[in-house]
Design an enzyme around this catalytic site. Structure first.
Site, PDB file in Angstrom:
ATOM      1  N   GLU A 140       0.846  -1.203   0.000  1.00 45.23           N
ATOM      2  CA  GLU A 140       0.000   0.000   0.000  1.00 45.23           C
ATOM      3  C   GLU A 140       0.871   1.239   0.000  1.00 45.23           C
ATOM      4  O   GLU A 140       1.920   1.245   0.650  1.00 45.23           O
ATOM      5  CB  GLU A 140      -0.832   0.055   1.299  1.00 45.23           C
ATOM      6  CG  GLU A 140      -1.739  -1.106   1.516  1.00 45.23           C
ATOM      7  CD  GLU A 140      -2.340  -1.100   2.932  1.00 45.23           C
ATOM      8  OE1 GLU A 140      -1.919  -0.284   3.782  1.00 45.23           O
ATOM      9  OE2 GLU A 140      -3.235  -1.928   3.167  1.00 45.23           O
ATOM     10  N   LYS A 142       2.327   4.496   1.393  1.00 41.28           N
ATOM     11  CA  LYS A 142       2.386   5.003   2.758  1.00 41.28           C
ATOM     12  C   LYS A 142       2.035   6.490   2.703  1.00 41.28           C
ATOM     13  O   LYS A 142       2.825   7.313   2.245  1.00 41.28           O
ATOM     14  CB  LYS A 142       3.783   4.797   3.343  1.00 41.28           C
ATOM     15  CG  LYS A 142       3.861   5.192   4.810  1.00 41.28           C
ATOM     16  CD  LYS A 142       5.144   4.693   5.433  1.00 41.28           C
ATOM     17  CE  LYS A 142       5.175   4.901   6.926  1.00 41.28           C
ATOM     18  NZ  LYS A 142       4.974   6.260   7.362  1.00 41.28           N
ATOM     19  N   ASP A 144       1.377  10.211   3.652  1.00 41.49           N
ATOM     20  CA  ASP A 144       2.032  11.116   4.588  1.00 41.49           C
ATOM     21  C   ASP A 144       0.980  12.055   5.184  1.00 41.49           C
ATOM     22  O   ASP A 144       0.817  13.189   4.748  1.00 41.49           O
ATOM     23  CB  ASP A 144       3.111  11.904   3.844  1.00 41.49           C
ATOM     24  CG  ASP A 144       4.180  12.415   4.777  1.00 41.49           C
ATOM     25  OD1 ASP A 144       4.091  12.128   5.988  1.00 41.49           O
ATOM     26  OD2 ASP A 144       5.081  13.113   4.298  1.00 41.49           O
ATOM     27  N   TYR A 251      -6.935   1.741   6.032  1.00 40.26           N
ATOM     28  CA  TYR A 251      -5.950   0.699   5.745  1.00 40.26           C
ATOM     29  C   TYR A 251      -5.715  -0.282   6.890  1.00 40.26           C
ATOM     30  O   TYR A 251      -4.871  -1.163   6.802  1.00 40.26           O
ATOM     31  CB  TYR A 251      -4.618   1.306   5.294  1.00 40.26           C
ATOM     32  CG  TYR A 251      -4.017   2.321   6.258  1.00 40.26           C
ATOM     33  CD1 TYR A 251      -3.613   1.959   7.529  1.00 40.26           C
ATOM     34  CD2 TYR A 251      -3.855   3.651   5.870  1.00 40.26           C
ATOM     35  CE1 TYR A 251      -3.071   2.874   8.409  1.00 40.26           C
ATOM     36  CE2 TYR A 251      -3.303   4.586   6.741  1.00 40.26           C
ATOM     37  CZ  TYR A 251      -2.918   4.185   8.017  1.00 40.26           C
ATOM     38  OH  TYR A 251      -2.388   5.104   8.885  1.00 40.26           O
ATOM     39  N   LYS A 339      10.585   2.896   2.841  1.00 34.98           N
ATOM     40  CA  LYS A 339      10.587   4.332   2.550  1.00 34.98           C
ATOM     41  C   LYS A 339      11.243   4.613   1.201  1.00 34.98           C
ATOM     42  O   LYS A 339      12.105   3.867   0.755  1.00 34.98           O
ATOM     43  CB  LYS A 339      11.365   5.080   3.650  1.00 34.98           C
ATOM     44  CG  LYS A 339      10.748   4.975   5.030  1.00 34.98           C
ATOM     45  CD  LYS A 339       9.497   5.831   5.120  1.00 34.98           C
ATOM     46  CE  LYS A 339       9.009   6.046   6.521  1.00 34.98           C
ATOM     47  NZ  LYS A 339       9.775   6.980   7.301  1.00 34.98           N
ATOM     48  N   CYS A 433      34.141  18.133  29.205  1.00 32.14           N
ATOM     49  CA  CYS A 433      32.722  18.409  29.003  1.00 32.14           C
ATOM     50  C   CYS A 433      32.544  19.898  28.702  1.00 32.14           C
ATOM     51  O   CYS A 433      33.031  20.742  29.460  1.00 32.14           O
ATOM     52  CB  CYS A 433      31.936  18.030  30.251  1.00 32.14           C
ATOM     53  SG  CYS A 433      30.212  18.563  30.198  1.00 32.14           S
ATOM     54  N   CYS A 436      30.305  21.331  32.010  1.00 30.68           N
ATOM     55  CA  CYS A 436      30.802  21.398  33.394  1.00 30.68           C
ATOM     56  C   CYS A 436      32.328  21.304  33.457  1.00 30.68           C
ATOM     57  O   CYS A 436      32.903  21.358  34.543  1.00 30.68           O
ATOM     58  CB  CYS A 436      30.158  20.311  34.254  1.00 30.68           C
ATOM     59  SG  CYS A 436      30.777  18.668  33.904  1.00 30.68           S
ATOM     60  N   CYS A 451      31.190  12.581  29.624  1.00 28.47           N
ATOM     61  CA  CYS A 451      31.538  13.520  30.673  1.00 28.47           C
ATOM     62  C   CYS A 451      31.539  12.746  31.986  1.00 28.47           C
ATOM     63  O   CYS A 451      30.632  11.963  32.271  1.00 28.47           O
ATOM     64  CB  CYS A 451      30.489  14.627  30.712  1.00 28.47           C
ATOM     65  SG  CYS A 451      30.412  15.501  32.273  1.00 28.47           S
ATOM     66  N   CYS A 457      27.227  17.755  36.737  1.00 33.02           N
ATOM     67  CA  CYS A 457      27.106  18.303  35.386  1.00 33.02           C
ATOM     68  C   CYS A 457      25.672  18.750  35.118  1.00 33.02           C
ATOM     69  O   CYS A 457      24.757  17.922  35.063  1.00 33.02           O
ATOM     70  CB  CYS A 457      27.535  17.269  34.352  1.00 33.02           C
ATOM     71  SG  CYS A 457      27.340  17.880  32.673  1.00 33.02           S
TER      72      CYS A 457
HETATM   73  S1  IVH Z   1      -0.387   0.441   8.855  1.00 37.62           S
HETATM   74  C1  IVH Z   1      -0.234  -2.040  12.350  1.00 37.62           C
HETATM   75  N1  IVH Z   1      -0.648   1.430   6.450  1.00 37.62           N
HETATM   76  O1  IVH Z   1       2.481   5.235   8.955  1.00 37.62           O
HETATM   77  C2  IVH Z   1       0.106  -1.150  11.254  1.00 37.62           C
HETATM   78  N2  IVH Z   1       0.222   2.854   8.156  1.00 37.62           N
HETATM   79  O2  IVH Z   1       4.906   4.578  10.362  1.00 37.62           O
HETATM   80  C3  IVH Z   1      -0.284   0.250  11.501  1.00 37.62           C
HETATM   81  N3  IVH Z   1       0.687   5.123   7.423  1.00 37.62           N
HETATM   82  O3  IVH Z   1       1.105   5.482  12.154  1.00 37.62           O
HETATM   83  C4  IVH Z   1      -0.039   1.167  10.403  1.00 37.62           C
HETATM   84  N4  IVH Z   1       0.035   4.864   5.335  1.00 37.62           N
HETATM   85  O4  IVH Z   1       0.119   6.965  10.277  1.00 37.62           O
HETATM   86  C5  IVH Z   1      -0.249   1.668   7.717  1.00 37.62           C
HETATM   87  N5  IVH Z   1      -0.986   2.172   4.291  1.00 37.62           N
HETATM   88  C6  IVH Z   1      -0.599   2.407   5.537  1.00 37.62           C
HETATM   89  C7  IVH Z   1      -0.119   3.672   5.958  1.00 37.62           C
HETATM   90  C8  IVH Z   1       0.293   3.847   7.287  1.00 37.62           C
HETATM   91  C9  IVH Z   1       0.516   5.713   6.223  1.00 37.62           C
HETATM   92  C10 IVH Z   1       1.235   5.790   8.627  1.00 37.62           C
HETATM   93  C11 IVH Z   1       0.405   5.660   9.864  1.00 37.62           C
HETATM   94  C12 IVH Z   1       1.270   4.979  10.873  1.00 37.62           C
HETATM   95  C13 IVH Z   1       2.631   5.267  10.340  1.00 37.62           C
HETATM   96  C14 IVH Z   1       3.634   4.235  10.787  1.00 37.62           C
END
Ligand code: IVH
Length: 707
Positions: A140, A142, A144, A251, A339, A433, A436, A451, A457
């Protein structure tokens, strides 16, 4: 103030029928009444009216204000915006934690992850016959944005929450209700209770248009679509959220009163059937290679999607396998975020400053000429340690390549040698340090210079306090880093117990710049709210070297109470004794960690810190009983030995822990159960000698299946 029951009260006149004087009087009464309910709700956690009745009061207030705009009071509930973050929303505990994901940046990382998944599941016939057997995964985008959990009861949307710390979020139901893509009623048959989770986000062009409007109105601009979505979701006035172009992709899910599917793919189909938007790019991939190809393809099309994504999430499709894989601390073993490559940029390194952490570690940080990388302004980057600086020969005045990936701290990748000023000199790492001025020493074999100032400190003291109040520790809201440093400097808070003293007697804050009656009251409330704390958080908050959240949890689970833990650690000072052996035997705690823990508790100063905390009213309670509490393994110490046929030892250990067991690596009188697989070694013999109960694999499976 007492409130008359809503029933039985005379029906209110419609706003149009009110005289100005009546309206004025009623607005004054409503402002006072709503403020009082807010206080009971937020400060005492003891509301005296239902949410619906409360909403009705606010609506009445708004209706009268709409009719008599000139009468809107300065303290009107409708104008109460801009409260400190988190203050305006009710907290809600998530019925299932909202997890995060482990990250991978390269194809190799992803392959390694799925190899480990396969190894975990190795004992399956399928994986034994073909160790490279494929595992179907759903890939899926991800998104943002910000995640949210939407609870439906009998098909009706009843509660919407932000993620918060994953355990507890904020109730933003009224705001989520304003999103067109959040169904108020589910279409078609659904479980009685179902929590649908997903991402609230903003499309790029909607974000730009919103910022253009804000610029015109002279309002501050949002940095990027994610900040814009987060800010819009956390508005105290839902009408503001309603005017923001927020969207939602489903999701994942939390609590479900019945199983919704046998696979993630089918679950997504059910979401769509109920009226949610599921991301149309989502793919069911038969192999990891297919998923990696999808990642490459999507990376190329990223800019055309119309909304920001920062990678691809892979999820093991089979829910049966997901269940077996389970979780590690905060992230599932069955999902991974892959990522997109980090974004890079060049800028000038102005200065290298050396910071001192809570354990005295000296950490070099690069101060940079500010530059935008992937939509975020970066002005600092980590340099890790002195070896790293030497290896890359990073110098002040250099032009450097920096990269930023996701939320991680920006890194310096390399120096651009052609742009080095002719008079530059190698960076000389200090051997004292910077705060301190105590000696800073590097133990043989360590990369970190520390330190030696310990208690004298100030930098270490401030960092320890910061750690103490941080989110995964005492989680004291509204007590930012700047406050801690300033309080320390002025002698207001010198140790953790002082914080609780401040909650009782805030005199040092009165007349202090930046502090008003309400902010002082809020801080007092935030501190008092945390006076009762679960043992695992408490142990983590102490800031013991090498003890992160996972280790703190192991200690809490194994020793159950603070008294028990302290007594055991006192006994464990003898490194050859039984108590030290028990600590060292906890699966997940190695000898060096065990030594640091024992040393921490032996230190008189640390004992004083703990004693004082208890004296000022901190109550340390056992870790909340979970579903595991009822299992036959709850609280039992289990050792797993030999080879199991049907599952790996890793899986057996994870299952035992999920059921509340303490897993140890060696057998002692304290062991309750030893699971004995094929070709066991000395542990099985020792169990028999000590008369500890043993289970063979079939008995073990029967036990956990029944649990
Ligand atoms: S699954 C148990 N699916 O990424 C799994 N997360 O880095 C829970 N996010 O907190 C997350 N797209 O805010 C999942 N297709 C996707 C996602 C997704 C974005 C975000 C989400 C999560 C964060 C984790």
């Amino acid at each position: 103030m007492t409130r008359k029951p809503t029933t039985g009260a005379p029906p209110a006149k419609p706003p149009e029928a009110l005289t100005e004087a009546e309206a004025e009087a009623e607005l004054a009464a409503l402002a006072a009444e709503i403020a009082e309910h807010d206080r009971r709700y937020h400060q005492e956690d003891a509301p005296t009216i239902s949410d619906a009745a409360y909403d009705a009061l606010r609506r009445r207030n708004e209706a009268i204000e709409a009719r008599f705009p000139a009468l809107v009071r300065a303290d009107s509930p409708s104008r109460r915006v801009g409260a400190t973050p988190g203050q305006g929303f009710r907290k809600v505990a998530h019925s299932r934690p909202m997890l995060s994901l482990d990250n991978a940046f390269t194809d190799e990382d992803v392959l390694a992850f799925f190899t480990s998944v396969r190894q975990f599941l190795r004992k399956d016939v399928e994986f034994r016959a073909d160790p490279a057997a494929s595992i179907a995964v759903v890939a899926e985008p991800k998104i943002d944005g910000v995640s949210a959990s939407l609870r439906y009861e009998k098909g009706r949307f009843v509660l919407g929450a932000t993620r918060g710390d994953g355990i507890e979020g904020e109730d933003v139901t009224a705001n989520l209700r304003t999103l067109a893509e959040v169904p108020k009623l589910l279409s078609g048959p659904a479980p009685d209770v179902i929590e649908v989770r997903g991402e609230v986000y903003m499309r790029g062009r909607d974000f730009l248009a919103l910022n253009a409007r804000r610029q015109e109105a002279g309002e501050p601009l949002f940095a990027n679509p994610r900040n814009s979505a987060a800010g819009s979701l956390r508005q105290l006035d839902p009408a503001v959220t309603a005017g923001r172009p927020l969207r939602f992709f489903a999701y994942a899910w939390g609590e479900a009163s019945e199983e919704i599917a046998d696979s993630h793919w089918h679950a997504l189909q059910r979401f769509a059937g109920w009226g949610f938007r599921v991301n149309p790019e989502t793919r069911l991939c038969a192999t990891i290679e297919e998923a990696l190809a999808f990642h490459r393809d999507l990376a190329g099309r990223r800019a055309d999607l119309g909304y920001d994504i920062d990678g691809v999430v892979y999820k093991v499709d089979s829910l049966a396998l997901q269940r077996r894989l389970g979780f590690v601390t905060r992230a599932p073993r069955w999902a991974l975020a892959h990522k997109f490559p980090a974004e890079r940029a060049q800028t000038r390194l102005l200065r290298i400053v050396v910071q001192v952490g809570r354990t005295g570690a000296l950490t070099p940080v690069a101060e940079l000429e500010p530059i935008t990388v992937g939509g975020v302004v970066v002005s600092r980057a980590t340099l890790h340690n002195e070896d790293e600086i030497a290896r890359k020969d990073v110098r002040e005045g250099d032009t450097v390549v920096i990269q930023r990936a996701g939320d991680v701290i920006p890194q310096i990748v390399a120096v651009v040698p052609e742009r080095r000023p002719p008079d530059s000199k190698p960076f000389a790492f200090p051997n004292e340090c910077p705060i301190c001025h105590s000696h800073a020493v590097r133990e043989p074999g360590e990369v970190v210079r520390r330190c030696t100032g310990g208690l004298v400190c100030p930098a270490q003291a401030v960092e320890r306090l910061r750690h103490f109040v941080s989110r995964d520790a005492f989680d004291i809201e509204g007590l930012g880093e700047k406050h801690i440093a300033a309080f320390w400097e002025d002698g207001i808070v010198r140790n953790p117990a002082d914080l609780f003293r401040l909650a009782e007697d805030p005199t040092p804050l009165v007349d202090r710049e930046g502090w008003k009656e309400t902010s002082i009251a809020n801080l007092q409330r935030a501190i008092r709210a945390r006076a009762t704390i679960p043992l695992d958080r408490f142990v983590y908050a102490l800031g013991i070297r090498q003890v992160g959240e996972a280790t703190a949890r192991l200690l809490a689970r194994n020793y159950e109470s603070l008294e028990g833990l302290r007594a055991a650690m006192a006994a464990a000072r003898d490194p050859d004794g039984e108590a030290f052996h028990d600590l060292d035997a906890i699966s997940g705690i190695g000898e060096s960690v065990a030594r640091d823990i024992v040393e921490f508790f032996a230190e008189p100063h640390n004992q004083t810190v703990i004693d004082e905390l208890l004296a000022v009213g901190v109550r340390v309670v056992p870790v909340a009983a979970s579903r595991a509490a009822a299992s036959p393994l709850a609280g039992r110490t289990v050792v797993i030995t030999g080879e199991l046929e049907r599952m790996t030892r890793r899986e057996a250990k994870a299952r035992a822990e999920a059921l509340g067991a303490k897993v140890a690596e060696s057998v002692s009188k304290k062991t309750d159960l030893v699971v004995v697989g094929a070709n066991p070694g000395s542990k099985a013999t020792k169990a028999r000698e000590l008369g500890v109960r043993t289970l063979d694999e079939a008995e073990w499976l029967a036990l956990i299946d029944g649990a």
